[in-house]
Design a protein around this motif. Structure first.
Motif, PDB file in Angstrom:
ATOM      1  N   SER A  10       0.818  -1.225   0.000  1.00  8.06           N
ATOM      2  CA  SER A  10       0.000   0.000   0.000  1.00  8.06           C
ATOM      3  C   SER A  10       0.849   1.271   0.000  1.00  8.06           C
ATOM      4  O   SER A  10       0.333   2.359  -0.255  1.00  8.06           O
ATOM      5  N   VAL A  11       2.145   1.124   0.322  1.00 10.63           N
ATOM      6  CA  VAL A  11       3.028   2.298   0.263  1.00 10.63           C
ATOM      7  C   VAL A  11       4.220   2.033  -0.670  1.00 10.63           C
ATOM      8  O   VAL A  11       5.124   2.857  -0.781  1.00 10.63           O
ATOM      9  N   VAL A  20      -2.826   6.701  -0.443  1.00 12.24           N
ATOM     10  CA  VAL A  20      -2.915   6.651   1.021  1.00 12.24           C
ATOM     11  C   VAL A  20      -3.257   8.034   1.559  1.00 12.24           C
ATOM     12  O   VAL A  20      -4.118   8.187   2.432  1.00 12.24           O
ATOM     13  N   SER A  21      -2.618   9.063   1.003  1.00 17.26           N
ATOM     14  CA  SER A  21      -2.887  10.421   1.509  1.00 17.26           C
ATOM     15  C   SER A  21      -4.349  10.794   1.260  1.00 17.26           C
ATOM     16  O   SER A  21      -4.970  11.471   2.070  1.00 17.26           O
ATOM     17  N   GLU A  22      -4.928  10.314   0.161  1.00 15.89           N
ATOM     18  CA  GLU A  22      -6.358  10.591  -0.092  1.00 15.89           C
ATOM     19  C   GLU A  22      -7.228   9.860   0.919  1.00 15.89           C
ATOM     20  O   GLU A  22      -8.180  10.418   1.456  1.00 15.89           O
ATOM     21  N   LEU A  23      -6.879   8.609   1.185  1.00 11.70           N
ATOM     22  CA  LEU A  23      -7.707   7.812   2.100  1.00 11.70           C
ATOM     23  C   LEU A  23      -7.682   8.367   3.523  1.00 11.70           C
ATOM     24  O   LEU A  23      -8.705   8.375   4.212  1.00 11.70           O
ATOM     25  N   ASP A 220      -3.522  -5.412   0.358  1.00 15.02           N
ATOM     26  CA  ASP A 220      -3.637  -5.575  -1.101  1.00 15.02           C
ATOM     27  C   ASP A 220      -4.711  -6.591  -1.479  1.00 15.02           C
ATOM     28  O   ASP A 220      -4.694  -7.130  -2.572  1.00 15.02           O
ATOM     29  N   ILE A 221      -5.632  -6.878  -0.557  1.00 16.48           N
ATOM     30  CA  ILE A 221      -6.699  -7.832  -0.842  1.00 16.48           C
ATOM     31  C   ILE A 221      -7.950  -7.364  -0.082  1.00 16.48           C
ATOM     32  O   ILE A 221      -7.830  -6.670   0.933  1.00 16.48           O
ATOM     33  N   THR A 277      -6.550  -1.297  -0.289  1.00 23.26           N
ATOM     34  CA  THR A 277      -6.129   0.029  -0.770  1.00 23.26           C
ATOM     35  C   THR A 277      -6.427   0.201  -2.260  1.00 23.26           C
ATOM     36  O   THR A 277      -6.727   1.292  -2.717  1.00 23.26           O
ATOM     37  N   MET A 278      -6.333  -0.907  -2.994  1.00 24.14           N
ATOM     38  CA  MET A 278      -6.541  -0.833  -4.440  1.00 24.14           C
ATOM     39  C   MET A 278      -8.025  -0.826  -4.818  1.00 24.14           C
ATOM     40  O   MET A 278      -8.379  -0.542  -5.941  1.00 24.14           O
ATOM     41  N   GLN A 279      -8.879  -1.167  -3.855  1.00 29.95           N
ATOM     42  CA  GLN A 279     -10.326  -1.231  -4.090  1.00 29.95           C
ATOM     43  C   GLN A 279     -11.007  -0.665  -2.842  1.00 29.95           C
ATOM     44  O   GLN A 279     -11.688  -1.388  -2.117  1.00 29.95           O
ATOM     45  N   PRO A 280     -10.840   0.635  -2.600  1.00 26.73           N
ATOM     46  CA  PRO A 280     -11.249   1.181  -1.297  1.00 26.73           C
ATOM     47  C   PRO A 280     -12.751   1.064  -1.020  1.00 26.73           C
ATOM     48  O   PRO A 280     -13.164   1.146   0.137  1.00 26.73           O
TER      49      PRO A 280
END
Ligand code: ADP
Ligand code: ASP
Ligand code: MG
Length: 439
Positions: A10-11, A20-23, A220-221, A277-280
């Motif tokens: 995720s980083v 990450v900064s958006e989340l 990542d899942i 993170t890839m599919q918030p």
């Protein structure tokens, strides 16, 4: 206050750090963001340390240079402005200077821990430079100022609580805190860590210490799956788990969570969410006091297990025998995972062979011992499994062809564990996916 933890992937790329900064700025709730090292970094640091421990300075230097090149490229893509690029580069320089200096000093366990800490130290500092460039107000809370383990290498929650809350109070004007996962100070005041995958543990400890509203583990899942997605083709995310179920799965091999990271959140009843993170927007897995539903939810596998059988027709039935056996393991601080008994023998499993020879030597007066290495514990986890009538039938029907070395059932209502030789792990997980989940 909420806690959001982001793992290595995720980083691991500049665009992920942007995400990450958006989340972490999506809502107004004050947040403690826990970051892992960039993916691959801790493995590289272990590799560097291995070279050093073998006095192979040439290979260590090559690994250090390769890692540094990776960070230089990362920085050039993460930050745009000249001044902040220089700042980010000076952070990289500082940490690689340290790694280059240690090439010249003698290797020790304390130094090893210092080397391993470099990944999280760099990822958090670089992320803060990125936030600075974005004009996002934040504060870096150094984990080494509040995260600690005691002489038994256990996190010291009361001490963590006191120190963390004092820091938070001191900075009550801030809403966004960034800190390192994984790293801590030990009872000797040295830099140490919470073992591989330990950033999850950091997040849960912080969530408990700060009595957070939620502990979000971003990875990542899209949550805890019903089976190991690295081994089995068709797996699905589980919507809800109880703390107990999640703890069993984590301990018995579901790599998405650090083995012992559930208890702090559970102690303070902080819900844990596993998110992608890839599919918030995916719902992920929610872990709370309630299990949500009854029945089998997932299977997991833990490798590298050693089974020890102690046979004694004379002593087994005598009271006090099991205590004496267990005392040997206690003496060598080696925890037992599974236990089965018969009239003439007792079998136990351990996952740590550091003191295996001493343990066997001390068990010898009790009877003959047999050791089987490379075993795998397969755990079937769910809610009220005991009272779900056909679970055992479906389980054994599914794995008819697999030789099972041990079975543990009834120890908790959430778990059935099987011990199989490591060579049968993949097949067993695949067969259970069909037999228990119809997948
Ligand atoms: P992070 O770097 O974010 O901490 P990890 O690699 O530690 O991530 O954990 C996520 C990985 O865990 C997934 O990519 C997946 O391959 C693996 N994994 C193993 N078992 C499971 C499971 N039962 N459910 C979900 N993921 C699992
Ligand atoms: N960076 C550490 C590791 O790779 C801790 C973590 O990622 O959770 O084990
Ligand atoms: Mg992890």
């Amino acid at each position: 206050m909420k806690v959001m933890k982001f793992g290595g992937t995720s980083v691991g790329k500049p665009e992920r750090m942007r995400q990450v900064s958006e989340l972490i700025t999506k809502d107004d709730e004050p947040t403690i963001t826990v970051l892992s090292a960039l993916s691959g970094t801790t493995n590289s640091l272990v590799e560097i340390s291995t070279h050093l421990s073998q006095s192979d300075r040439v290979s260590a230097k090559a690994s250090i240079d390769k890692l540094e090149a990776h960070y230089r490229k990362f920085v050039s893509e993460l930050v745009n402005g000249e001044a902040l690029q220089a700042k980010a580069n000076s952070i990289v320089t500082e940490h690689f200077e340290f790694l280059n200096i240690i090439l010249r000093i003698s290797f020790s366990d304390a130094l090893y821990k210092d080397i391993l800490a470099q990944g999280e130290l760099m990822s958090t500092k670089l992320f803060c430079v990125y936030l600075e460039e974005q004009g996002i107000d934040h504060l870096l809370l150094p984990a080494l100022e509040f995260m600690s383990i005691d002489a038994n290498e256990e996190p010291n929650l009361p001490a963590i609580k006191t120190k963390l809350n004092a820091l938070l109070q001191h900075h009550s004007d801030k809403k966004l805190f960034i800190t390192q996962g994984y790293i801590c100070k030990n009872a000797r005041g040295e830099v140490d860590n919470l073992k591989r995958g330990g950033s999850d543990y950091t997040a849960s400890l912080i969530a408990a210490a700060a009595k957070a509203s939620v502990c979000e583990i971003w990875t990542d899942i899209d949550g805890m799956h019903n089976n190991d997605p690295r081994i089995v083709d068709k797996t699905v995310a589980i919507e809800q788990l109880s703390f107990e179920e999640a703890a069993e799965l984590a301990y018995f091999g579901a790599k998405i969570l650090h083995p012992t990271c559930i208890w702090p959140a559970q102690q303070e009843n902080v819900p844990v969410k596993l998110l992608n993170t890839m599919q918030p927007d995916a719902p992920g897995t929610t872990i709370t006091k309630e299990a949500g539903s009854v029945g089998v939810k997932a299977v997991a596998a833990k490798d590298g297990i050693i089974a020890i059988k102690i046979k004694s027709s004379r002593m087994l039935l005598a009271y006090g025998f099991l205590r004496k056996v267990f005392e040997v393991f206690e003496k060598y601080k080696t925890s037992i995972d599974m236990v089965t008994t018969s009239e003439v023998a007792v079998s136990v499993t351990i996952d740590n062979d550091t003191f295996l020879n001493d343990i066997i030597r001390e068990l010898e007066p009790f009877g003959t011992t047999e050791v089987d290495k490379n075993q795998t514990i397969i755990s079937i986890v769910g809610n009220e499994i005991e009272s779900t009538n056909d679970v055992m039938k479906r389980l054994f029907d599914a794995i008819e062809e697999i030789p099972v070395r041990m079975v543990s059932y009834g120890g908790s209502p959430h778990n059935v564990s099987l011990l199989v030789d490591g060579q049968y792990k993949t097949k067993t997980l695949q067969l259970l996916n069909k037999g228990l989940f119809g997948l």
